[in-house]
Design an enzyme around this catalytic site. Structure first.
Site, PDB file in Angstrom:
ATOM      1  N   LYS A  79       0.809  -1.316  -0.119  1.00 48.08           N
ATOM      2  CA  LYS A  79       0.044  -0.001  -0.118  1.00 48.08           C
ATOM      3  C   LYS A  79       1.030   1.235   0.142  1.00 48.08           C
ATOM      4  O   LYS A  79       1.996   1.158   0.526  1.00 48.08           O
ATOM      5  CB  LYS A  79      -0.893   0.036   1.307  1.00 48.08           C
ATOM      6  CG  LYS A  79      -1.942   0.885   1.156  1.00 48.08           C
ATOM      7  CD  LYS A  79      -3.452   0.365   0.395  1.00 48.08           C
ATOM      8  CE  LYS A  79      -4.526   1.133  -0.009  1.00 48.08           C
ATOM      9  NZ  LYS A  79      -5.467   0.364  -0.552  1.00 48.08           N
ATOM     10  N   GLY A 178     -24.218   3.213   1.502  1.00 47.66           N
ATOM     11  CA  GLY A 178     -23.259   3.601   0.624  1.00 47.66           C
ATOM     12  C   GLY A 178     -23.528   3.442  -0.943  1.00 47.66           C
ATOM     13  O   GLY A 178     -23.327   2.098  -1.503  1.00 47.66           O
ATOM     14  N   GLY A 180     -22.465   4.456  -3.934  1.00 50.36           N
ATOM     15  CA  GLY A 180     -21.433   4.996  -4.770  1.00 50.36           C
ATOM     16  C   GLY A 180     -21.089   3.775  -5.837  1.00 50.36           C
ATOM     17  O   GLY A 180     -22.190   3.357  -6.280  1.00 50.36           O
ATOM     18  N   VAL A 182     -19.653   1.307  -6.075  1.00 45.18           N
ATOM     19  CA  VAL A 182     -19.983  -0.233  -5.932  1.00 45.18           C
ATOM     20  C   VAL A 182     -21.218  -0.351  -5.413  1.00 45.18           C
ATOM     21  O   VAL A 182     -22.224  -1.115  -6.177  1.00 45.18           O
ATOM     22  CB  VAL A 182     -18.782  -0.885  -4.954  1.00 45.18           C
ATOM     23  CG1 VAL A 182     -19.119  -2.241  -4.618  1.00 45.18           C
ATOM     24  CG2 VAL A 182     -17.331  -0.678  -5.478  1.00 45.18           C
TER      25      VAL A 182
HETATM   26  P1  NAD Z   1     -17.456   5.618  -3.504  1.00 47.57           P
HETATM   27  O1  NAD Z   1     -16.960   6.730  -2.895  1.00 47.57           O
HETATM   28  O2  NAD Z   1     -17.906   5.737  -5.096  1.00 47.57           O
HETATM   29  O3  NAD Z   1     -18.980   5.521  -2.512  1.00 47.57           O
HETATM   30  C1  NAD Z   1     -18.897   5.497  -1.201  1.00 47.57           C
HETATM   31  C2  NAD Z   1     -20.421   5.858  -1.046  1.00 47.57           C
HETATM   32  O4  NAD Z   1     -20.815   6.114   0.341  1.00 47.57           O
HETATM   33  C3  NAD Z   1     -20.778   7.389  -1.473  1.00 47.57           C
HETATM   34  O5  NAD Z   1     -21.976   7.316  -1.946  1.00 47.57           O
HETATM   35  C4  NAD Z   1     -20.775   8.370  -0.198  1.00 47.57           C
HETATM   36  O6  NAD Z   1     -21.651   9.448  -0.160  1.00 47.57           O
HETATM   37  C5  NAD Z   1     -21.004   7.353   1.125  1.00 47.57           C
HETATM   38  N1  NAD Z   1     -20.751   7.523   2.190  1.00 47.57           N
HETATM   39  C6  NAD Z   1     -19.518   8.047   2.632  1.00 47.57           C
HETATM   40  N2  NAD Z   1     -19.170   8.116   3.918  1.00 47.57           N
HETATM   41  C7  NAD Z   1     -20.430   7.406   4.549  1.00 47.57           C
HETATM   42  C8  NAD Z   1     -20.952   7.504   5.765  1.00 47.57           C
HETATM   43  N3  NAD Z   1     -20.172   7.917   6.736  1.00 47.57           N
HETATM   44  N4  NAD Z   1     -22.207   6.919   6.047  1.00 47.57           N
HETATM   45  C9  NAD Z   1     -23.020   6.544   5.059  1.00 47.57           C
HETATM   46  N5  NAD Z   1     -22.596   6.669   3.634  1.00 47.57           N
HETATM   47  C10 NAD Z   1     -21.236   7.094   3.270  1.00 47.57           C
HETATM   48  O7  NAD Z   1     -16.689   4.379  -3.171  1.00 47.57           O
HETATM   49  P2  NAD Z   1     -16.832   2.999  -3.833  1.00 47.57           P
HETATM   50  O8  NAD Z   1     -15.787   2.821  -4.972  1.00 47.57           O
HETATM   51  O9  NAD Z   1     -18.079   2.584  -4.099  1.00 47.57           O
HETATM   52  O10 NAD Z   1     -16.323   1.976  -2.558  1.00 47.57           O
HETATM   53  C11 NAD Z   1     -17.118   1.844  -1.554  1.00 47.57           C
HETATM   54  C12 NAD Z   1     -16.311   1.137  -0.456  1.00 47.57           C
HETATM   55  O11 NAD Z   1     -15.628  -0.065  -0.857  1.00 47.57           O
HETATM   56  C13 NAD Z   1     -15.071   1.987  -0.001  1.00 47.57           C
HETATM   57  O12 NAD Z   1     -14.726   1.591   1.563  1.00 47.57           O
HETATM   58  C14 NAD Z   1     -13.956   1.425  -0.904  1.00 47.57           C
HETATM   59  O13 NAD Z   1     -12.701   1.473   0.001  1.00 47.57           O
HETATM   60  C15 NAD Z   1     -14.240  -0.268  -0.726  1.00 47.57           C
HETATM   61  N6  NAD Z   1     -13.767  -0.755  -1.919  1.00 47.57           N
HETATM   62  C16 NAD Z   1     -13.795  -0.420  -3.220  1.00 47.57           C
HETATM   63  C17 NAD Z   1     -13.524  -0.959  -4.197  1.00 47.57           C
HETATM   64  C18 NAD Z   1     -13.582  -0.428  -5.765  1.00 47.57           C
HETATM   65  O14 NAD Z   1     -13.378  -1.226  -6.573  1.00 47.57           O
HETATM   66  N7  NAD Z   1     -14.347   0.520  -5.766  1.00 47.57           N
HETATM   67  C19 NAD Z   1     -12.708  -2.495  -4.057  1.00 47.57           C
HETATM   68  C20 NAD Z   1     -12.514  -2.673  -2.680  1.00 47.57           C
HETATM   69  C21 NAD Z   1     -13.139  -1.979  -1.737  1.00 47.57           C
END
Ligand code: NAD
Length: 349
Positions: A79, A178, A180, A182
């Protein structure tokens, strides 16, 4: 650039770079490369101190080792953390970060993570070849989120099989925290599979718009999903949400979602088990993204169909982990770590 090694027990290499010309202050932690180069995203975040930045890099790198070992991607764990306010990005910072990554000669493989954009990653790439997850148009694997959602969906099916004896999500209820990149894709896939979906997010306008568009139920407050009675809770927002405060209030039968480090501490895995909640360990169910990245190293290069097919390994891994947890009376999180360590040890022998 001044690069200092921080000898750390259990880690292959931990290095801290400072660069007066660009202002770079960053850490790269390589946890274990037994199974391949230490892959992990670059995170950009302003920490209270350099020590806090190092601690986060160590924790995240170790998690990447287990994730890659279980997903059998042929990589290890690493990382990078840039200790900077994401509002103060400069081109020089990312160029210097590229030099820092290049200095490790491939021990660490970079990708995108929190607060990094595709453009930032492209700037890093001007100075180092050790970058994955660049754009699809350039022949790389692109945005990992769709494959992470595919993997989470497959993982929820495996969890359903453990819980109910069949892997259909039709008629099941899923609460997603969330919506977002994913969470929104996972919500749509679950709806298409016939599940009822309820969503919460820190952004209420987003929740309303999503509910309106998809027919999902809008839940109040960022933690609405955590309190919602359902079969599956799917944390797709942030880490640390499974803790002594939240666990007693959970009304789900199982948990499986994309967020990293969902358990605040290892004891929270025990708390879930005592409450009869089946936990699909985050670093197992959210491996679709690293599986997608590993597609870049396949003969012939990246192929989305290959990656989608490989995501079925998440089903096999969870099935094995649930069985280990059952037969050895340990938590699923402990079983997952044990499985990862067994795979690494087998390669060392
Ligand atoms: P993203 O930023 O696109 O979406 C996150 C969503 O969560 C957003 O809609 C945001 O408004 C919401 N959010 C943020 N803080 C919050 C809170 N305190 N309470 C409620 N909602 C909240 O992120 P993503 O890419 O969809 O990833 C989601 C999670 O999965 C993250 O923790 C990320 O590290 C993890 N992750 C993502 C991937 C990937 O491929 N994108 C892979 C492995 C892990």
């Amino acid at each position: 650039m001044n690069i200092t090694e921080i000898p750390t027990e259990g880690y292959e290499k931990v290095v801290h770079a400072t660069d007066s010309a660009s202002g770079l202050n960053a850490v790269i932690a390589v946890h274990d490369t037994t199974l391949g180069a230490g892959l992990g995203g670059i995170r950009m975040l302003k920490y209270e101190s350099d020590a806090a930045c190092v601690t986060d890099a160590l924790r995240l790198a170790e998690g990447m080792t287990y994730k890659a070992a279980i997903a059998e991607t042929g990589q290890g764990g690493g990382k990078a953390v840039m200790n900077h306010d994401p509002a103060a990005k400069t081109e020089d910072l990312f160029l210097a970060m590229g030099d820092f990554i290049e200095s490790l000669g491939g021990l660490y493989l970079a990708a995108e993570d929190m607060n990094m954009t595709v453009e930032n990653l492209e700037t890093v790439t001007q100075r180092t070849q050790y970058v994955t997850g660049r754009s699809l148009e350039l022949g790389f694997s692109g945005n990992p989120s769709p494959m992470t959602a595919v993997g989470c969906f497959i993982g929820l099916q495996a969890t359903a099989r453990e819980l109910f004896g069949n892997d259909s999500l039709a008629g099941r209820s899923i609460a997603i925290q969330g919506i977002g990149a994913v969470g929104s894709l996972l919500a749509r896939a679950c709806r298409e599979a016939g599940a009822t979906v309820a969503v919460s997010d820190i952004d209420p306008a987003k929740v309303e718009a999503f509910a309106e568009e998809t027919g999902a139920t809008a839940l109040d407050g960022p933690d609405g999903a955590l309190r919602h009675p359902c079969d599956f809770l799917s944390p797709c927002a942030r880490g640390g949400i499974l803790n002594p405060k939240s666990i007693p209030k959970l009304q789900c039968k199982a948990i499986g979602g994309a967020a990293n480090n969902q358990l605040l501490t290892d004891e929270d895995g025990q708390r879930l088990a005592e409450q009869g909640i089946l936990y699909a360990p985050d670093f197992v169910i959210n491996a679709g993204g690293v599986i997608n990245l590993s597609g870049e190293f396949q003969p012939g290069g990246y192929n989305a169909d290959w990656a989608r097919d490989r995501c079925t390994s998440i089903d096999r891994a969870l099935t094995e982990i649930f069985e280990i947890a059952r037969t050895e009376s340990i938590t699923t999180a402990q079983a997952a770590k044990q499985l990862a360590l067994t795979r690494i040890a087998a390669r060392r022998d």
